[in-house]
Design a protein around this motif. Sequence first.
Motif, short mmCIF file in Angstrom:
data_model
loop_
_atom_site.label_atom_id
_atom_site.label_comp_id
_atom_site.label_asym_id
_atom_site.label_seq_id
_atom_site.Cartn_x
_atom_site.Cartn_y
_atom_site.Cartn_z
N ARG A 1 40.91 34.44 47.68
CA ARG A 1 40.85 35.42 46.72
C ARG A 1 39.68 35.38 45.76
NH1 ARG A 1 46.01 37.87 47.01
NH2 ARG A 1 47.73 36.15 47.54
N THR B 1 40.10 44.14 47.08
CA THR B 1 39.24 43.65 46.38
C THR B 1 38.40 42.44 47.31
OG1 THR B 1 40.40 43.39 44.36
CG2 THR B 1 38.85 42.08 44.55
N HIS B 2 39.28 41.91 48.28
CA HIS B 2 38.39 40.92 49.00
C HIS B 2 37.97 41.20 50.27
CE1 HIS B 2 40.76 38.98 45.87
NE2 HIS B 2 41.88 39.15 46.12
N ASN C 1 41.71 48.25 39.95
CA ASN C 1 42.36 46.82 40.48
C ASN C 1 42.66 47.25 42.06
OD1 ASN C 1 43.64 44.84 41.37
ND2 ASN C 1 45.07 44.71 39.76
N HIS D 1 41.87 42.48 37.28
CA HIS D 1 43.06 41.73 37.93
C HIS D 1 44.01 41.22 37.08
CE1 HIS D 1 40.83 42.25 41.49
NE2 HIS D 1 39.76 41.80 40.96
N ALA E 1 43.26 45.39 44.25
CA ALA E 1 44.45 44.47 44.70
C ALA E 1 43.65 43.77 45.87
CB ALA E 1 45.62 45.21 45.00
N ALA E 2 44.55 43.56 47.13
CA ALA E 2 44.14 42.90 48.25
C ALA E 2 42.70 43.41 48.78
CB ALA E 2 45.31 42.78 49.25
N SER F 1 46.10 38.71 37.73
CA SER F 1 46.01 37.21 38.01
C SER F 1 44.59 36.79 37.79
CB SER F 1 46.63 36.84 39.03
OG SER F 1 45.84 37.12 40.24
#
Length: 146
Positions: A113, A81-82, A76, A102, A78-79, A104
């Motif tokens: 996102r 990812t983007h 994961n 993820h 998290a941020a 969410s």
Amino acid sequence: MSSKKVLVIHGPNLNMLGKREPGIYGKTGLNDINKDLLRLGKKLGLVVDSFQSNHEGAIVDKIQEASQKYEGLIINPAAYTHTSIAIRDALLLFKAPVIEVHLSNIYKREPFRHKSMVADIATATLGGFGHYGYYMALEAMARMLK
Ligand code: DQA
């Protein structure tokens, strides 16, 4: 036969799970998730190690090391990812299954996102199941490694 080894990497701010926006990420802390993964791994015949970092370079280092030591990777980012081409590039070096997780459903959230730098290179992607997503990913990994 020796057990296959799977690494679970948690990106930035996931050390704050339980306290961080519980309406989105749930009330379960990262330690509990990691303990559950260890237990589930034993049942599935896998050795599971977990790693969390708030630093992009530390995650890149860990992925590079993982290529020599692990048969599967669950991440994961998290941020990152983007945003992280560096994590994407490191994952491209990992020649075994990679599952992106993820908590969410990132596609139901803010437009920034919706772009994942790793989705198109991951073996599989899973999101929106809260912390159960990690357990689902580990079960899927066990099947992939059979
Ligand atoms: C996240 C989604 C990301 O957009 C966010 O920055 C995170 C967590 C998730 O698990 O839902 O930190 O990866």
